[in-house]
Motif scaffolding. Structure first.
Motif, PDB file in Angstrom:
ATOM      1  N   THR A   1       2.816   1.270   4.976  1.00 32.76           N
ATOM      2  CA  THR A   1       1.819   1.440   6.027  1.00 32.76           C
ATOM      3  C   THR A   1       0.936   0.201   6.137  1.00 32.76           C
ATOM      4  OG1 THR A   1       1.787   3.824   5.654  1.00 32.76           O
ATOM      5  CG2 THR A   1      -0.082   2.889   6.836  1.00 32.76           C
ATOM      6  N   ALA A   2       0.496  -0.306   4.992  1.00 33.30           N
ATOM      7  CA  ALA A   2      -0.331  -1.513   5.006  1.00 33.30           C
ATOM      8  C   ALA A   2       0.450  -2.708   5.541  1.00 33.30           C
ATOM      9  CB  ALA A   2      -0.855  -1.802   3.594  1.00 33.30           C
ATOM     10  N   MET A   3       1.747  -2.756   5.255  1.00 34.41           N
ATOM     11  CA  MET A   3       2.589  -3.808   5.835  1.00 34.41           C
ATOM     12  C   MET A   3       2.573  -3.731   7.361  1.00 34.41           C
ATOM     13  SD  MET A   3       6.069  -4.113   3.599  1.00 34.41           S
ATOM     14  CE  MET A   3       6.087  -4.532   1.866  1.00 34.41           C
ATOM     15  N   ALA A   4       2.710  -2.508   7.884  1.00 33.59           N
ATOM     16  CA  ALA A   4       2.669  -2.324   9.339  1.00 33.59           C
ATOM     17  C   ALA A   4       1.341  -2.798   9.907  1.00 33.59           C
ATOM     18  CB  ALA A   4       2.904  -0.854   9.687  1.00 33.59           C
ATOM     19  N   ASP A   5       0.264  -2.532   9.165  1.00 31.24           N
ATOM     20  CA  ASP A   5      -1.065  -2.904   9.643  1.00 31.24           C
ATOM     21  C   ASP A   5      -1.272  -4.418   9.656  1.00 31.24           C
ATOM     22  OD1 ASP A   5      -1.865  -0.238  10.052  1.00 31.24           O
ATOM     23  OD2 ASP A   5      -2.290  -0.013   7.921  1.00 31.24           O
ATOM     24  N   VAL A   6      -0.777  -5.116   8.623  1.00 32.09           N
ATOM     25  CA  VAL A   6      -0.954  -6.570   8.631  1.00 32.09           C
ATOM     26  C   VAL A   6      -0.058  -7.208   9.694  1.00 32.09           C
ATOM     27  CG1 VAL A   6      -1.696  -6.732   6.232  1.00 32.09           C
ATOM     28  CG2 VAL A   6       0.722  -6.947   6.753  1.00 32.09           C
ATOM     29  N   ILE A   7       1.101  -6.588   9.953  1.00 36.96           N
ATOM     30  CA  ILE A   7       1.941  -7.061  11.050  1.00 36.96           C
ATOM     31  C   ILE A   7       1.205  -6.892  12.377  1.00 36.96           C
ATOM     32  CG2 ILE A   7       4.054  -6.584  12.370  1.00 36.96           C
ATOM     33  CD1 ILE A   7       5.351  -5.814   9.648  1.00 36.96           C
TER      34      ILE A   7
ATOM     35  N   ILE B   1      -0.185 -18.497  17.579  1.00 35.86           N
ATOM     36  CA  ILE B   1       0.166 -18.884  16.218  1.00 35.86           C
ATOM     37  C   ILE B   1       1.133 -17.855  15.648  1.00 35.86           C
ATOM     38  CG2 ILE B   1      -2.006 -20.111  15.767  1.00 35.86           C
ATOM     39  CD1 ILE B   1      -3.040 -17.628  14.348  1.00 35.86           C
ATOM     40  N   PRO B   2       1.883 -18.210  14.613  1.00 42.28           N
ATOM     41  CA  PRO B   2       2.822 -17.250  14.010  1.00 42.28           C
ATOM     42  C   PRO B   2       2.099 -16.001  13.499  1.00 42.28           C
ATOM     43  CG  PRO B   2       3.273 -19.472  13.220  1.00 42.28           C
ATOM     44  CD  PRO B   2       1.984 -19.542  13.979  1.00 42.28           C
ATOM     45  N   GLN B   3       2.743 -14.853  13.612  1.00 43.88           N
ATOM     46  CA  GLN B   3       2.128 -13.585  13.213  1.00 43.88           C
ATOM     47  C   GLN B   3       1.705 -13.572  11.746  1.00 43.88           C
ATOM     48  OE1 GLN B   3       4.458 -10.097  14.134  1.00 43.88           O
ATOM     49  NE2 GLN B   3       4.859 -10.733  16.225  1.00 43.88           N
ATOM     50  N   TRP B   4       2.458 -14.229  10.884  1.00 48.38           N
ATOM     51  CA  TRP B   4       2.216 -14.118   9.455  1.00 48.38           C
ATOM     52  C   TRP B   4       0.924 -14.825   9.012  1.00 48.38           C
ATOM     53  CZ3 TRP B   4       1.879 -18.452   6.369  1.00 48.38           C
ATOM     54  CH2 TRP B   4       2.386 -19.644   6.890  1.00 48.38           C
ATOM     55  N   VAL B   5       0.458 -15.799   9.777  1.00 43.22           N
ATOM     56  CA  VAL B   5      -0.730 -16.556   9.379  1.00 43.22           C
ATOM     57  C   VAL B   5      -1.985 -15.669   9.345  1.00 43.22           C
ATOM     58  CG1 VAL B   5      -2.258 -18.478   9.937  1.00 43.22           C
ATOM     59  CG2 VAL B   5       0.223 -18.757  10.162  1.00 43.22           C
ATOM     60  N   PRO B   6      -2.343 -14.988  10.451  1.00 41.36           N
ATOM     61  CA  PRO B   6      -3.505 -14.100  10.384  1.00 41.36           C
ATOM     62  C   PRO B   6      -3.310 -12.932   9.424  1.00 41.36           C
ATOM     63  CG  PRO B   6      -2.367 -13.846  12.487  1.00 41.36           C
ATOM     64  CD  PRO B   6      -1.779 -15.040  11.811  1.00 41.36           C
ATOM     65  N   ALA B   7      -2.053 -12.526   9.219  1.00 45.44           N
ATOM     66  CA  ALA B   7      -1.770 -11.429   8.275  1.00 45.44           C
ATOM     67  C   ALA B   7      -2.187 -11.823   6.864  1.00 45.44           C
ATOM     68  CB  ALA B   7      -0.291 -11.066   8.322  1.00 45.44           C
ATOM     69  N   VAL B   8      -1.831 -13.021   6.452  1.00 44.00           N
ATOM     70  CA  VAL B   8      -2.183 -13.501   5.110  1.00 44.00           C
ATOM     71  C   VAL B   8      -3.696 -13.656   4.976  1.00 44.00           C
ATOM     72  CG1 VAL B   8      -2.013 -15.458   3.528  1.00 44.00           C
ATOM     73  CG2 VAL B   8       0.028 -14.642   4.707  1.00 44.00           C
ATOM     74  N   ILE B   9      -4.345 -14.212   5.985  1.00 47.10           N
ATOM     75  CA  ILE B   9      -5.806 -14.390   5.954  1.00 47.10           C
ATOM     76  C   ILE B   9      -6.506 -13.041   5.813  1.00 47.10           C
ATOM     77  CG2 ILE B   9      -7.813 -15.132   7.305  1.00 47.10           C
ATOM     78  CD1 ILE B   9      -5.998 -17.295   8.535  1.00 47.10           C
ATOM     79  N   CYS B  10      -6.020 -12.052   6.569  1.00 49.60           N
ATOM     80  CA  CYS B  10      -6.587 -10.696   6.513  1.00 49.60           C
ATOM     81  C   CYS B  10      -6.488 -10.120   5.101  1.00 49.60           C
ATOM     82  CB  CYS B  10      -5.871  -9.800   7.522  1.00 49.60           C
ATOM     83  SG  CYS B  10      -6.372  -8.069   7.479  1.00 49.60           S
ATOM     84  N   LEU B  11      -5.325 -10.283   4.471  1.00 45.74           N
ATOM     85  CA  LEU B  11      -5.126  -9.745   3.120  1.00 45.74           C
ATOM     86  C   LEU B  11      -6.071 -10.392   2.110  1.00 45.74           C
ATOM     87  CD1 LEU B  11      -1.238  -9.404   2.830  1.00 45.74           C
ATOM     88  CD2 LEU B  11      -2.919  -7.571   2.781  1.00 45.74           C
ATOM     89  N   ILE B  12      -6.272 -11.688   2.221  1.00 49.46           N
ATOM     90  CA  ILE B  12      -7.153 -12.392   1.281  1.00 49.46           C
ATOM     91  C   ILE B  12      -8.588 -11.887   1.407  1.00 49.46           C
ATOM     92  CG2 ILE B  12      -8.165 -14.632   0.717  1.00 49.46           C
ATOM     93  CD1 ILE B  12      -5.463 -15.888   1.547  1.00 49.46           C
ATOM     94  N   ILE B  13      -9.061 -11.722   2.647  1.00 50.46           N
ATOM     95  CA  ILE B  13     -10.430 -11.240   2.874  1.00 50.46           C
ATOM     96  C   ILE B  13     -10.604  -9.828   2.335  1.00 50.46           C
ATOM     97  CG2 ILE B  13     -12.122 -10.597   4.647  1.00 50.46           C
ATOM     98  CD1 ILE B  13     -10.966 -12.869   6.369  1.00 50.46           C
ATOM     99  N   LEU B  14      -9.646  -8.948   2.646  1.00 52.30           N
ATOM    100  CA  LEU B  14      -9.752  -7.553   2.206  1.00 52.30           C
ATOM    101  C   LEU B  14      -9.643  -7.424   0.690  1.00 52.30           C
ATOM    102  CD1 LEU B  14      -7.689  -5.696   4.964  1.00 52.30           C
ATOM    103  CD2 LEU B  14     -10.164  -5.854   4.743  1.00 52.30           C
ATOM    104  N   LEU B  15      -8.835  -8.285   0.071  1.00 47.81           N
ATOM    105  CA  LEU B  15      -8.725  -8.274  -1.393  1.00 47.81           C
ATOM    106  C   LEU B  15     -10.080  -8.556  -2.026  1.00 47.81           C
ATOM    107  CD1 LEU B  15      -7.133  -8.218  -4.048  1.00 47.81           C
ATOM    108  CD2 LEU B  15      -6.607 -10.642  -3.696  1.00 47.81           C
ATOM    109  N   GLY B  16     -10.771  -9.566  -1.499  1.00 45.69           N
ATOM    110  CA  GLY B  16     -12.089  -9.903  -2.017  1.00 45.69           C
ATOM    111  C   GLY B  16     -13.070  -8.754  -1.878  1.00 45.69           C
ATOM    112  N   LEU B  17     -13.031  -8.076  -0.731  1.00 51.18           N
ATOM    113  CA  LEU B  17     -13.950  -6.955  -0.494  1.00 51.18           C
ATOM    114  C   LEU B  17     -13.627  -5.762  -1.386  1.00 51.18           C
ATOM    115  CD1 LEU B  17     -14.138  -7.142   3.403  1.00 51.18           C
ATOM    116  CD2 LEU B  17     -15.964  -7.718   1.799  1.00 51.18           C
ATOM    117  N   ASN B  18     -12.345  -5.507  -1.627  1.00 46.40           N
ATOM    118  CA  ASN B  18     -11.950  -4.362  -2.451  1.00 46.40           C
ATOM    119  C   ASN B  18     -12.244  -4.572  -3.928  1.00 46.40           C
ATOM    120  OD1 ASN B  18     -10.237  -1.863  -1.362  1.00 46.40           O
ATOM    121  ND2 ASN B  18      -9.993  -3.563   0.061  1.00 46.40           N
ATOM    122  N   LEU B  19     -12.409  -5.814  -4.341  1.00 48.54           N
ATOM    123  CA  LEU B  19     -12.731  -6.086  -5.737  1.00 48.54           C
ATOM    124  C   LEU B  19     -14.185  -5.748  -6.054  1.00 48.54           C
ATOM    125  CD1 LEU B  19     -10.811  -9.434  -6.322  1.00 48.54           C
ATOM    126  CD2 LEU B  19     -10.368  -7.238  -7.455  1.00 48.54           C
TER     127      LEU B  19
END
Length: 461
Positions: A99-105, A117-135
């Protein structure tokens, strides 16, 4: 031993429940579902929504029947045994990973509205930001979800309010007149027949994934006996309003034939009004919605791994908490696996969303089915707990069997549909691997226990 903190207040739980019922499946996936079913999509959302409500009532009663329940695995172990708990726990983790994969896509798709820009670029940026917040603390997660969900609610309220005004005024857009007749003037309510209606169920099931997150958050809820029933009982109203109500307005403003499965029908609707900035604002909203759903996925997968570790069904490293009482190791590993969604969007950008949503829907059907089966056994084997329950699930066990039959029918539909068949045929591989892993792990644990017993016996001699 450090424990998860109960820092989620009632407003957090209520908005997490709303956020769980409004996500990428509605904002983006509804376009694909409408393409298949036309206006009859409203019936699909209603049917699946009612089924999910009964699953949630069963889950709510089970969670509150015994102090200490923290996840599906606890319930499955009590009523179906350790093997079912192992498979269900890891499958629920896999559900949220997909489900989270679908959301980052989806994040990548939405960002392309503004930037080429390629879809994967904002997906990776989103994951990094959310990782920091979840910590940070779980309260930080609750606050983030509170505001994310509030944005979703305001957006749908604005859409429904705008649609009513346009209907009353008889407004005309580039797509034609805004009228209730759009529901049947373009091929009828079932324009693609019963086949199109049935084939829409997969995406609608995916639209509801996450509604059970209120149950996962039980371990970190300040007052579960009050907050969980309150959140669950409001689900029917939210289904009618946020899903059926929003789709009714969408299909009155836009003839279903004018909607593209590749874009959000919400963005399309606001762009038709003639306010240039409106479409951009709504695209930002659906972007935050996808980020919110991904945030929920990261939260739930980390807590699932934590609970699996505490049950000795995963590495002990996943059971460690950081100074903020957050399972950091579980969070890092889950985020790393979710990042495969960004890779998938790079390799097959056109098919990525459909693949992961189908696998997610299939696995969630398993988890929801386990909840219903556990509730059936609970009523049969623990009449004392059922009699003492203050939150009894209605119409059980008959309704449990009806919903299980519906889920089985949806799986058959997925097997028939060419688009979903490959994912359905692949998914059993996951379950086969889990059963093998459980058998191997059980043998190792048994051997370790025998060694300990023999060693202790030798020392005594």
């Amino acid at each position: 031993m450090a424990e998860l903190k109960r820092e989620l207040a009632n407003r957090h739980v209520q908005l997490i429940a709303i956020g769980g019922t409004i996500g990428t499946g509605l904002f983006l996936g509804s376009g694909r579902a409408i393409e298949k079913a036309g206006p009859s999509i409203m019936f699909t959302y209603l049917i699946v929504g009612i089924a999910v409500f009964f699953v949630m009532r069963a889950l709510g009663e089970l969670l509150l029947s015994k102090a200490g329940y923290q996840s599906f695995t606890d319930i499955a172990e009590d009523y179906l045994g350790p093997k079912a708990a192992f498979v269900t726990g890891w499958t629920y983790w896999f559900c949220w990973i997909m489900t989270a994969m679908a959301d980052v896509i989806a994040v990548g798709v939405y960002v392309q509205y503004w930037f080429d820009i390629p879809q994967w670029v904002p997906a990776v940026i989103c994951l990094i930001i959310l990782l920091g917040l979840n910590l940070l603390t779980v309260k930080s997660f609750g606050e983030l979800e509170f505001w994310f969900a509030l944005i979703k609610v305001i957006t749908i309220l604005a859409l429904i309010g705008l649609g009513i005004v346009l209907l009353v005024l008889g407004f005309k857009t580039d797509a034609g007149a805004v009228t209730v007749r759009n529901l049947w003037q373009h091929g009828g309510v079932f324009p693609n027949g019963i086949t199109g209606f049935l084939f829409s169920f997969q995406m609608v099931v995916f639209a509801y994934v996450g509604v059970e997150l209120v149950g996962v958050s039980a371990a970190e809820t300040a007052d579960p006996e009050k907050n969980i029933p309150s959140a669950i009982n409001k689900i029917p109203l939210r289904i009618l309003f946020f899903y059926v109500g929003a789709l009714f307005v969408l299909l009155c403003v836009n003839p279903w034939t004018q909607l593209s499965p590749a874009e959000s029908p919400f963005v399309r609707t606001f762009s038709l009004v003639g306010i240039p900035i409106a479409a951009g604002i709504i695209n930002f909203v659906v972007l935050t919605s996808a980020a919110s759903a991904c945030n929920s996925g990261m939260f739930s997968t980390s807590r699932i791994l934590y609970n699996l570790s505490r049950k000795d069904q995963a590495s002990g490293q996943f059971g460690k908490l950081n100074k903020n009482h957050v399972p950091a190791n579980s969070l890092f590993v889950s985020t790393l696996v979710i990042s495969a969604g960004a890779l998938l969007s790079k390799l097959v950008p056109e098919q990525a969303f459909g693949i992961v949503t189908t696998v997610s829907a299939i696995c969630f059907i398993w988890v929801w089915g386990v909840v219903l089966v556990c509730h059936i056994k609970y009523k049969k084997n623990r009449p004392d707990l059922q009699a003492a329950s203050k939150f009894k699930a209605p119409f059980t066990p008959a309704v449990n069997y009806i919903v299980l039959a519906l889920f089985a029918a949806i799986l058959v539909i997925m097997l028939i549909a060419e688009e979903t068949r490959p994912a359905l045929l692949f998914t059993p591989v996951w379950f086969i691997l889990l059963f093998i892993l459980y058998s191997v792990r059980s043998r190792k644990q048994k051997s370790s226990q025998e060694i300990i017993i023999n060693t202790e016996a030798g020392n005594q001699i």
